[in-house]
Design a protein around this motif. Structure first.
Motif, short mmCIF file in Angstrom:
data_model
loop_
_atom_site.label_atom_id
_atom_site.label_comp_id
_atom_site.label_asym_id
_atom_site.label_seq_id
_atom_site.Cartn_x
_atom_site.Cartn_y
_atom_site.Cartn_z
N ARG A 49 0.84 -1.19 0.00
CA ARG A 49 0.00 0.00 0.00
C ARG A 49 0.88 1.24 0.00
O ARG A 49 1.91 1.28 0.66
N VAL A 50 0.47 2.26 -0.74
CA VAL A 50 1.21 3.51 -0.80
C VAL A 50 0.79 4.38 0.38
O VAL A 50 -0.36 4.84 0.45
N ALA A 51 1.71 4.56 1.31
CA ALA A 51 1.40 5.34 2.51
C ALA A 51 1.05 6.77 2.15
O ALA A 51 1.71 7.41 1.33
N GLY A 52 -0.04 7.27 2.73
CA GLY A 52 -0.46 8.65 2.51
C GLY A 52 -1.51 8.81 1.43
O GLY A 52 -2.14 9.87 1.35
N ALA A 53 -1.72 7.80 0.61
CA ALA A 53 -2.75 7.89 -0.43
C ALA A 53 -4.12 7.94 0.23
O ALA A 53 -4.43 7.14 1.11
N SER A 54 -4.93 8.89 -0.22
CA SER A 54 -6.25 9.09 0.38
C SER A 54 -7.30 9.17 -0.73
O SER A 54 -7.66 10.26 -1.18
N PRO A 55 -7.78 8.01 -1.20
CA PRO A 55 -8.72 7.99 -2.31
C PRO A 55 -10.05 8.66 -1.96
O PRO A 55 -10.59 8.46 -0.87
N ALA A 56 -10.56 9.45 -2.89
CA ALA A 56 -11.87 10.08 -2.76
C ALA A 56 -12.23 10.69 -4.11
O ALA A 56 -11.37 11.29 -4.76
N GLY A 57 -13.50 10.56 -4.51
CA GLY A 57 -13.90 11.11 -5.80
C GLY A 57 -13.05 10.53 -6.92
O GLY A 57 -12.88 9.33 -7.03
N GLU A 58 -12.48 11.42 -7.74
CA GLU A 58 -11.60 10.98 -8.82
C GLU A 58 -10.14 10.93 -8.39
O GLU A 58 -9.26 10.70 -9.21
N GLY A 59 -9.88 11.15 -7.12
CA GLY A 59 -8.52 11.11 -6.61
C GLY A 59 -8.19 9.76 -5.99
O GLY A 59 -9.06 8.96 -5.68
N GLY A 60 -6.90 9.53 -5.78
CA GLY A 60 -6.43 8.28 -5.20
C GLY A 60 -5.06 7.95 -5.75
O GLY A 60 -4.29 8.85 -6.13
N LEU A 61 -4.74 6.68 -5.82
CA LEU A 61 -3.46 6.24 -6.37
C LEU A 61 -3.62 6.09 -7.88
O LEU A 61 -4.37 5.24 -8.34
N MET A 62 -2.88 6.89 -8.62
CA MET A 62 -3.12 6.95 -10.06
C MET A 62 -1.88 6.51 -10.85
O MET A 62 -1.56 5.34 -10.92
N GLY A 63 -1.19 7.44 -11.49
CA GLY A 63 -0.14 7.09 -12.41
C GLY A 63 1.09 6.47 -11.78
O GLY A 63 1.45 6.76 -10.64
N LEU A 64 1.75 5.61 -12.56
CA LEU A 64 2.99 4.95 -12.15
C LEU A 64 4.06 5.17 -13.21
O LEU A 64 3.77 5.32 -14.39
N ALA A 65 5.32 5.15 -12.76
CA ALA A 65 6.46 5.20 -13.67
C ALA A 65 7.65 4.54 -12.99
O ALA A 65 7.79 4.61 -11.76
N LEU A 66 8.48 3.88 -13.77
CA LEU A 66 9.72 3.30 -13.24
C LEU A 66 10.85 4.30 -13.40
O LEU A 66 10.94 5.00 -14.42
N SER A 67 11.71 4.36 -12.42
CA SER A 67 12.90 5.19 -12.51
C SER A 67 13.68 4.87 -13.78
O SER A 67 13.76 3.70 -14.18
N PRO A 68 14.28 5.87 -14.43
CA PRO A 68 15.15 5.58 -15.58
C PRO A 68 16.31 4.67 -15.21
O PRO A 68 16.88 4.02 -16.08
N SER A 69 16.64 4.62 -13.92
CA SER A 69 17.72 3.76 -13.43
C SER A 69 17.17 2.58 -12.64
O SER A 69 17.82 2.08 -11.72
N TYR A 70 15.97 2.13 -13.03
CA TYR A 70 15.30 1.09 -12.24
C TYR A 70 16.16 -0.16 -12.08
O TYR A 70 16.13 -0.82 -11.03
N ALA A 71 16.94 -0.51 -13.08
CA ALA A 71 17.75 -1.73 -13.01
C ALA A 71 18.69 -1.72 -11.81
O ALA A 71 19.05 -2.79 -11.29
N THR A 72 19.09 -0.52 -11.36
CA THR A 72 20.01 -0.44 -10.23
C THR A 72 19.37 0.13 -8.97
O THR A 72 19.77 -0.23 -7.86
N ASP A 73 18.38 1.03 -9.13
CA ASP A 73 17.83 1.65 -7.90
C ASP A 73 16.47 1.08 -7.49
O ASP A 73 16.00 1.33 -6.38
N HIS A 74 15.77 0.35 -8.37
CA HIS A 74 14.49 -0.31 -8.05
C HIS A 74 13.46 0.66 -7.47
O HIS A 74 12.68 0.30 -6.59
N GLN A 75 13.43 1.88 -8.02
CA GLN A 75 12.49 2.89 -7.55
C GLN A 75 11.26 2.95 -8.46
O GLN A 75 11.37 3.02 -9.68
N VAL A 76 10.09 2.93 -7.82
CA VAL A 76 8.81 3.09 -8.51
C VAL A 76 8.23 4.45 -8.12
O VAL A 76 8.15 4.77 -6.93
N TYR A 77 7.86 5.24 -9.11
CA TYR A 77 7.24 6.56 -8.87
C TYR A 77 5.72 6.42 -8.96
O TYR A 77 5.20 5.66 -9.80
#
Length: 390
Positions: A113-141
């Motif tokens: 679960r993404v801490a701090g996400a507060s879904p309501a109406g059309e808001g909530g957890l929406m877009g995702l992107a992988l870091s350009p350096s995901y192979a080494t940093d394993h960061q998800v945006y």
């Protein structure tokens, strides 16, 4: 043919907000055109730079065929990214969670679960992107709504941890994007320049889209750490373009041009070619009005035929998901100009369509969106579909 969706019960206030084609409520929807090609408006290149590219033009006619259901029984899916091994991460807007989908078996595994996400109406957890350096940093945006704003955070994804506990703490990259019951934007993507782009909405406060000091109703461009980028219109600002109503689709073509899909109010939804510092008109202009100081969309649709969300570029065309329109639109391009009227595919067969991902070649992944209170879910909804296109 899929049955026409009936909207879930809404408060009177919410109905007033939704009436202007926010996320494509189905009220008053006319019967869909069953043809494979349905010109929704005259696509023009009048506000688009002339094509200076060696890329081969797309054919006027194309096709889109669903070849497999990759996953089903997803809850309010919104964002989608492909991991290096081909598996998928999908966000649930209303649950605030990430799920991993095995690309071969379709098995879904809870990531966290993404801490701090507060879904309501059309808001909530929406877009995702992988870091350009995901192979080494394993960061998800992720772009998500909190109690106070919309923001972008990155999280370490540790696949070795137990299911449901694989997300690290949310490291806020950028905050302070205005939130609303409607029009929260939400799409994020790293561009060919490895900078982070975000589409925002004007939250129902129309004037914010024309306010250069507001982050609402804009496309933003920033470094992976959330800082303004050299080459932005203002050196100290992440605002890249303005005059947007609600941007939920971002994609680049083979020549690094940025395209964006945008919800209209009552008349025209839009596909825009984005250039830094340009004004795309809302709320002064909706659709192609050829007014000085504003950029016309490259193509436009009646709101009943589209209500666009995600887009992707593949096989020389922009492919655009329609929510209220319940169809996948193909916009064939020759450089920066369409070569023919848009074509509609999958019309009313799979319900509302939210996200399109181009993993490469002639395949797309398309996410349906029937379980977010605007649709009428059927057994198996929501789904990720594999679609072969040309």
């Amino acid at each position: 043919m899929r049955r026409i969706a009936v909207p879930a019960a809404l408060t009177a206030a919410a109905l007033l907000l939704v009436a202007g084609c926010s996320e494509g409520g189905p009220a008053g929807r006319p019967p869909a055109d069953k043809g494979s090609s349905a010109p929704p408006g005259e696509p023009t290149g009048s506000a688009v730079p002339s094509a200076t590219t060696g890329t081969k033009a797309a054919p006027a006619k194309g096709s889109a065929t669903v070849t497999a259901t990759v996953a089903k029984d997803l809850k309010s899916p919104w964002g989608l990214v492909a991991l290096p091994d081909g598996d998928l991460l999908v966000s649930s807007r209303d649950e605030g969670t990430l799920t991993r989908v095995d690309a071969k078996s379709g098995k879904a595994t809870a990531v966290g679960r993404v801490a701090g996400a507060s879904p309501a109406g059309e808001g909530g957890l929406m877009g995702l992107a992988l870091s350009p350096s995901y192979a080494t940093d394993h960061q998800v945006y992720a772009y998500f709504t909190t109690e106070s704003d919309n923001r972008i955070a990155r999280m370490l994804y540790d696949e070795k941890r137990p299911a449901g506990q694989q997300l690290g703490a949310a490291d806020t990259v950028f905050k302070g994007i205005p939130k609303g019951t409607v029009h929260n934007g939400g799409r994020i993507a790293f561009g060919p320049d490895k900078m982070l782009y975000a589409g925002t909405g004007e939250t129902g406060e129309r004037g914010l889209a024309q306010d250069p000091k507001s982050l609402a109703g804009k496309i933003l461009r920033m470094t992976p750490d959330g800082q303004p980028v050299h080459g932005n219109p203002a050196a100290d600002s992440v605002v890249y373009s303005l005059g947007h109503r609600n941007v939920q689709g971002l994609a680049w073509d083979e020549d690094r041009r940025l395209w964006a899909a945008e919800f209209g109010q009552d008349t025209w939804d839009e596909l825009n070619l984005i250039e830094p510092g340009k004004n795309y008109g809302w709320p002064e202009v909706e659709g192609q009005e050829h007014r000085a100081g504003f950029v016309d969309p490259v193509a436009q649709w009646k709101t009943s035929d589209a209500s666009p969300s995600g887009i992707a570029f593949a096989q020389g065309s922009v492919w655009m998901a329609g929510l209220r329109g319940e169809r996948l639109w193909r916009i064939p391009l020759d450089g920066a100009k369409p070569v023919a009227a848009p074509e509609a595919f999958l019309t009313e067969k799979y319900g509302r369509l939210r996200t399109v991902l181009a993993p490469g070649g002639a395949e797309l992944l398309v996410v349906t969106n029937e379980t977010d209170s605007r649709g009428t879910p059927e057994p198996g909804d929501d789904r990720i579909l594999k679609v072969r296109v040309k």
